[in-house]
Design an enzyme around this catalytic site. Structure first.
Site, PDB file in Angstrom:
ATOM      1  N   ASP A  56      27.661  40.716  62.351  1.00  0.00           N
ATOM      2  CA  ASP A  56      28.190  39.362  62.435  1.00  0.00           C
ATOM      3  C   ASP A  56      29.001  39.227  63.707  1.00  0.00           C
ATOM      4  O   ASP A  56      29.848  40.063  64.007  1.00  0.00           O
ATOM      5  CB  ASP A  56      29.069  39.069  61.215  1.00  0.00           C
ATOM      6  N   ASP A  92      25.361  31.999  74.914  1.00  0.00           N
ATOM      7  CA  ASP A  92      25.157  32.713  76.192  1.00  0.00           C
ATOM      8  C   ASP A  92      25.263  31.804  77.423  1.00  0.00           C
ATOM      9  O   ASP A  92      25.829  32.217  78.436  1.00  0.00           O
ATOM     10  CB  ASP A  92      23.798  33.438  76.201  1.00  0.00           C
ATOM     11  N   HIS A 150      29.180  42.801  73.314  1.00  0.00           N
ATOM     12  CA  HIS A 150      29.925  43.070  72.079  1.00  0.00           C
ATOM     13  C   HIS A 150      29.016  43.706  71.031  1.00  0.00           C
ATOM     14  O   HIS A 150      29.412  44.598  70.311  1.00  0.00           O
ATOM     15  CB  HIS A 150      30.492  41.743  71.542  1.00  0.00           C
TER      16      HIS A 150
HETATM   17  P1  ITT Z   1      22.753  35.855  61.046  1.00  0.00           P
HETATM   18  O1  ITT Z   1      24.118  35.515  60.486  1.00  0.00           O
HETATM   19  O2  ITT Z   1      21.610  35.453  60.172  1.00  0.00           O
HETATM   20  O3  ITT Z   1      22.659  37.287  61.489  1.00  0.00           O
HETATM   21  P2  ITT Z   1      23.550  34.075  63.196  1.00  0.00           P
HETATM   22  O4  ITT Z   1      22.791  33.469  64.333  1.00  0.00           O
HETATM   23  O5  ITT Z   1      24.296  33.142  62.289  1.00  0.00           O
HETATM   24  O6  ITT Z   1      22.533  34.988  62.385  1.00  0.00           O
HETATM   25  P3  ITT Z   1      26.070  35.361  63.803  1.00  0.00           P
HETATM   26  O7  ITT Z   1      26.669  34.856  62.539  1.00  0.00           O
HETATM   27  O8  ITT Z   1      26.289  36.777  64.157  1.00  0.00           O
HETATM   28  O9  ITT Z   1      24.482  35.155  63.791  1.00  0.00           O
HETATM   29  O10 ITT Z   1      26.505  34.517  65.034  1.00  0.00           O
HETATM   30  C1  ITT Z   1      27.296  33.360  64.933  1.00  0.00           C
HETATM   31  C2  ITT Z   1      26.935  32.443  66.073  1.00  0.00           C
HETATM   32  O11 ITT Z   1      27.356  33.035  67.295  1.00  0.00           O
HETATM   33  C3  ITT Z   1      25.458  32.145  66.165  1.00  0.00           C
HETATM   34  O12 ITT Z   1      25.293  30.773  66.411  1.00  0.00           O
HETATM   35  C4  ITT Z   1      25.001  32.948  67.349  1.00  0.00           C
HETATM   36  O13 ITT Z   1      23.965  32.278  68.056  1.00  0.00           O
HETATM   37  C5  ITT Z   1      26.269  33.079  68.204  1.00  0.00           C
HETATM   38  N1  ITT Z   1      26.224  34.381  68.853  1.00  0.00           N
HETATM   39  C6  ITT Z   1      26.303  35.592  68.271  1.00  0.00           C
HETATM   40  N2  ITT Z   1      26.115  36.573  69.169  1.00  0.00           N
HETATM   41  C7  ITT Z   1      25.894  35.962  70.349  1.00  0.00           C
HETATM   42  C8  ITT Z   1      25.576  36.422  71.637  1.00  0.00           C
HETATM   43  O14 ITT Z   1      25.434  37.711  71.909  1.00  0.00           O
HETATM   44  N3  ITT Z   1      25.404  35.511  72.596  1.00  0.00           N
HETATM   45  C9  ITT Z   1      25.515  34.196  72.349  1.00  0.00           C
HETATM   46  N4  ITT Z   1      25.783  33.670  71.146  1.00  0.00           N
HETATM   47  C10 ITT Z   1      25.965  34.550  70.148  1.00  0.00           C
END
Ligand code: ITT
Length: 216
Positions: free
Chosen positions: A70, A157, A200
């Site tokens: 997450d 990003d 990260h």
């Molecule tokens: P899951 O929970 O199903 O894994 P998610 O897209 O909701 O998928 P996260 O909860 O980890 O994933 O991410 C929360 C938000 O932050 C989500 O909109 C991602 O696109 C964004 N995010 C996470 N990691 C990122 C990265 O490396 N670069 C850009 N945006 C990121």
């Protein structure tokens, strides 16, 4: 190769994890489980652990390894927003909305590594194995760009510029130049190998793997 089932709806996260883990001898496959509920919490680890607990009822095999990771974008001058609400913020206000929220800042602050635009990505990776559950943490400090930049990557990003890294791969102080740099470009404007050096996610996975006993 040990197979890791990555419970996520986000293919970008799977690709980044696979790029890092496959050379280390792990095969990464995406796992879809319907009905996983994210608890309301201001802590990424609590969310990741809750998802692992729910996934345990849906193991593809009894001895399967399940990964949850997450992440969120934490903007300092917005008191950490969107943080754990990053997925919702991306769907609703998007990258442009994050820029709008910071648009009141003086134009000089857009040019420099201003504390006012400071932000960081944080990730918590949680791995369930038959031998126990491990948790890894990773951060990537940086700042919010003045404009959307780049076509690659995913999520936030296009508006995130990471701090430079020193020779040891560690982030330098804000405003300092390091040996490794995106030269003011966002994560969406660099290739995936470059993002990996700062990421990260990769830091959280590295922390996690350091806890996996070598005899597994
Ligand atoms: P899951 O929970 O199903 O894994 P998610 O897209 O909701 O998928 P996260 O909860 O980890 O994933 O991410 C929360 C938000 O932050 C989500 O909109 C991602 O696109 C964004 N995010 C996470 N990691 C990122 C990265 O490396 N670069 C850009 N945006 C990121």
């Amino acid at each position: 190769m040990t197979r890791i089932h990555f419970l996520t709806s986000n293919e970008g996260k799977v690709s980044e994890a696979a790029l890092h883990l496959e050379p280390l001898g792990y095969q990464v496959v995406q796992l879809h489980v319907d009905g996983i509920v994210e608890p309301q919490s201001d802590d990424l680890e609590t969310v990741a652990r809750a998802k692992i607990d729910q996934a345990k009822a849906h193991l593809p095999t009894e001895d399967a390894w399940i990964l949850v990771e997450d992440a969120g974008l934490f903007v300092t001058s917005l008191d950490g927003f969107p943080g754990v609400y990053s997925a919702y913020a991306l769907q609703t206000i998007g990258c442009a909305g994050i820029l709008r929220l910071l648009s009141h800042l003086h134009s000089e602050d857009l040019k420099v590594e201003s504390g006012l635009r400071a932000a960081e990505f944080r990730a918590v990776a949680c791995l369930h194995t038959p031998h126990g559950t491990m948790v890894g943490h990773g951060t990537c400090p940086g700042r919010i760009a003045a404009n959307v930049d780049g076509e690659g990557g995913f999520g936030f990003d296009p508006v995130f510029i990471p701090r430079d890294l020193d020779l040891a791969g560690q982030p330098v102080e804000a405003g300092q130049q390091g040996e490794v740099s995106t030269h003011g470009r966002t994560f969406a404007a660099v290739d995936s190998a470059t993002k990996a050096a700062f990421s990260h996610r990769i830091r959280a996975l590295t922390d996690l793997l350091s806890q996996v006993p070598s005899n597994l």
